[in-house]
Design an enzyme around this catalytic site. Sequence first.
Site, PDB file in Angstrom:
ATOM      1  N   CYS A  36       9.778   0.351 -14.836  1.00  0.00           N
ATOM      2  CA  CYS A  36      10.036  -0.330 -13.561  1.00  0.00           C
ATOM      3  C   CYS A  36      10.147  -1.846 -13.715  1.00  0.00           C
ATOM      4  CB  CYS A  36       8.947   0.005 -12.543  1.00  0.00           C
ATOM      5  SG  CYS A  36       8.903   1.740 -12.122  1.00  0.00           S
ATOM      6  N   ASN A  70      11.059   4.496  -4.799  1.00  0.00           N
ATOM      7  CA  ASN A  70      10.905   3.720  -6.032  1.00  0.00           C
ATOM      8  C   ASN A  70      12.086   4.037  -6.956  1.00  0.00           C
ATOM      9  OD1 ASN A  70      10.187   2.644  -8.509  1.00  0.00           O
ATOM     10  ND2 ASN A  70       8.072   3.386  -8.456  1.00  0.00           N
ATOM     11  N   HIS A 105       9.076  -5.369  -6.702  1.00  0.00           N
ATOM     12  CA  HIS A 105       9.432  -3.997  -7.070  1.00  0.00           C
ATOM     13  C   HIS A 105       8.970  -3.084  -5.943  1.00  0.00           C
ATOM     14  CE1 HIS A 105       9.772  -0.239  -9.038  1.00  0.00           C
ATOM     15  NE2 HIS A 105       8.489  -0.100  -9.294  1.00  0.00           N
TER      16      HIS A 105
HETATM   17  N1  ACO Z   1       1.672  15.164   0.038  1.00  0.00           N
HETATM   18  C1  ACO Z   1       0.455  15.512   0.500  1.00  0.00           C
HETATM   19  N2  ACO Z   1      -0.705  15.323  -0.169  1.00  0.00           N
HETATM   20  C2  ACO Z   1      -0.591  14.749  -1.391  1.00  0.00           C
HETATM   21  C3  ACO Z   1       0.645  14.368  -1.950  1.00  0.00           C
HETATM   22  C4  ACO Z   1       1.797  14.616  -1.194  1.00  0.00           C
HETATM   23  N3  ACO Z   1       3.037  14.276  -1.623  1.00  0.00           N
HETATM   24  N4  ACO Z   1       0.417  13.841  -3.159  1.00  0.00           N
HETATM   25  C5  ACO Z   1      -0.898  13.856  -3.361  1.00  0.00           C
HETATM   26  N5  ACO Z   1      -1.525  14.429  -2.289  1.00  0.00           N
HETATM   27  C6  ACO Z   1      -2.951  14.647  -2.088  1.00  0.00           C
HETATM   28  C7  ACO Z   1      -3.716  14.633  -3.398  1.00  0.00           C
HETATM   29  O1  ACO Z   1      -3.678  15.904  -4.008  1.00  0.00           O
HETATM   30  C8  ACO Z   1      -5.101  14.250  -2.912  1.00  0.00           C
HETATM   31  O2  ACO Z   1      -5.714  15.400  -2.381  1.00  0.00           O
HETATM   32  P1  ACO Z   1      -7.302  15.667  -2.609  1.00  0.00           P
HETATM   33  O3  ACO Z   1      -7.991  14.509  -1.955  1.00  0.00           O
HETATM   34  O4  ACO Z   1      -7.515  16.963  -1.931  1.00  0.00           O
HETATM   35  O5  ACO Z   1      -7.487  15.699  -4.095  1.00  0.00           O
HETATM   36  C9  ACO Z   1      -4.842  13.299  -1.755  1.00  0.00           C
HETATM   37  O6  ACO Z   1      -3.475  13.550  -1.346  1.00  0.00           O
HETATM   38  C10 ACO Z   1      -4.986  11.823  -2.136  1.00  0.00           C
HETATM   39  O7  ACO Z   1      -4.241  11.588  -3.338  1.00  0.00           O
HETATM   40  P2  ACO Z   1      -4.266  10.203  -4.073  1.00  0.00           P
HETATM   41  O8  ACO Z   1      -3.445  10.301  -5.318  1.00  0.00           O
HETATM   42  O9  ACO Z   1      -5.665   9.694  -4.201  1.00  0.00           O
HETATM   43  O10 ACO Z   1      -3.493   9.291  -2.997  1.00  0.00           O
HETATM   44  P3  ACO Z   1      -3.235   7.734  -3.019  1.00  0.00           P
HETATM   45  O11 ACO Z   1      -3.647   7.174  -1.733  1.00  0.00           O
HETATM   46  O12 ACO Z   1      -3.724   7.060  -4.271  1.00  0.00           O
HETATM   47  O13 ACO Z   1      -1.636   7.678  -3.032  1.00  0.00           O
HETATM   48  C11 ACO Z   1       0.137   7.162  -4.592  1.00  0.00           C
HETATM   49  C12 ACO Z   1      -0.917   8.191  -4.146  1.00  0.00           C
HETATM   50  C13 ACO Z   1       1.111   6.978  -3.448  1.00  0.00           C
HETATM   51  C14 ACO Z   1       0.881   7.715  -5.805  1.00  0.00           C
HETATM   52  C15 ACO Z   1      -0.492   5.810  -4.939  1.00  0.00           C
HETATM   53  O14 ACO Z   1      -1.593   6.010  -5.782  1.00  0.00           O
HETATM   54  C16 ACO Z   1       0.450   4.831  -5.597  1.00  0.00           C
HETATM   55  O15 ACO Z   1       1.360   4.330  -4.998  1.00  0.00           O
HETATM   56  N6  ACO Z   1       0.208   4.475  -6.886  1.00  0.00           N
HETATM   57  C17 ACO Z   1       0.962   3.459  -7.591  1.00  0.00           C
HETATM   58  C18 ACO Z   1       2.381   3.864  -7.885  1.00  0.00           C
HETATM   59  C19 ACO Z   1       3.067   2.743  -8.646  1.00  0.00           C
HETATM   60  O16 ACO Z   1       2.894   1.588  -8.369  1.00  0.00           O
HETATM   61  N7  ACO Z   1       3.825   3.055  -9.670  1.00  0.00           N
HETATM   62  C20 ACO Z   1       4.324   1.964 -10.489  1.00  0.00           C
HETATM   63  C21 ACO Z   1       5.619   2.074 -10.944  1.00  0.00           C
HETATM   64  S1  ACO Z   1       6.199   3.662 -11.343  1.00  0.00           S
HETATM   65  C22 ACO Z   1       7.012   3.554 -12.864  1.00  0.00           C
HETATM   66  O17 ACO Z   1       6.822   2.645 -13.622  1.00  0.00           O
HETATM   67  C23 ACO Z   1       7.942   4.649 -13.279  1.00  0.00           C
END
Ligand code: ACO
Length: 320
Positions: free
Chosen positions: A115, A277, A247
């Site tokens: 990214c 993204n 980004h």
């Molecule tokens: N729909 C419904 N529920 C979901 C989904 C979904 N699509 N995905 C995960 N959940 C559930 C999980 O299983 C979890 O359930 P549990 O509590 O029963 O275990 C709950 O939702 C919370 O999941 P988390 O992963 O803790 O959610 P979070 O608030 O952290 O959001 C996210 C996840 C959006 C991925 C976030 O962590 C994020 O944006 N991270 C950074 C991403 C990023 O910056 N990437 C960088 C670049 S990518 C690259 O370089 C290719």
Amino acid sequence: MSDFRARLAGQGYYLPERVVTNEELSTRVETSDEWIRARTGIRERRIAAEGETTSDLGFEAAKQALSDARLSADDIDLIIVATTTPDLVFPATAALIQKKLGIRHGAAFDIQAVCSGFIYALAVADGLLKGGVFQRALVIGSETMSRILNWEDRTTCVLFGDGAGAWILDRTESDSGLLGYDLRSEGHYADILKTSGGVSATQSSGFLEMEGPAVFKHAVTKISNSMQRLLERENVDVNDVDWFVPHQANQRILEGVADKLKIDRNRVVSTVAVHGNTSAASVPLAFGQAVSDGRIKRGNLCLLEALGGGLTWGSVLMRY
Ligand code: ACO
């Protein structure tokens, strides 16, 4: 140091036609529009058509950039493509785009910093242009992230989209252009954001895997620190920055960084709702959108940033 700068002569972007909404995804995996919007800010994303490749998207964006700069393909002597999803292992996607543009001179190669790729590519182009090796660079961020997603994994497939953005940088004596950059990486964190395979390890690309919360934890701090370092080095007050072009990974990260640096949220360009993204394409896509709708104007001071797999991260300060 030379007085030459890499000035942004023109830019363009391209998005595949097909729009995939959160509602559509919720028919394929156990998710909901509410969850995706609340956690990421994403409403919809574009997905490349069957047979439509990263070089196709990059080529379309390049044509827009050439037209914006009022240049022809022959005026370009350097092509750098930032991508994680190349058409082929080789030749480089940059070489394929060079062929599509009909360019028979100069150099073309790819950069892989996930990214952060576009930020890295700008820095490399800046060095090559300032050094006088090349006169005019086409820098492209292009991705078909849809091809490395596991469409049964709700924790990743809802986050990404496809698209491309292209900039043409001119070696010229000017007050505008790239003013400085900050690049970082820490391979120590390779495992929190990676693919499950690769040519040498498994003879296949594998799927994107991410420990979302772990990446999130690093994102706000590392990006803010990079931007602060850059502003200090360039002796620029954050209040003098007209536009912050981050980004587009997650609306919460965008706002977290803006708040940490006390950047007014009205000066943050956000397209994550409609692009998702798009990895290396996200910064030029967001920039292009804000130029098209008249927000970013010539002369504006812009601060760009990205963080991605590696981990890699960085920022670029530029005057449009
Ligand atoms: N729909 C419904 N529920 C979901 C989904 C979904 N699509 N995905 C995960 N959940 C559930 C999980 O299983 C979890 O359930 P549990 O509590 O029963 O275990 C709950 O939702 C919370 O999941 P988390 O992963 O803790 O959610 P979070 O608030 O952290 O959001 C996210 C996840 C959006 C991925 C976030 O962590 C994020 O944006 N991270 C950074 C991403 C990023 O910056 N990437 C960088 C670049 S990518 C690259 O370089 C290719």
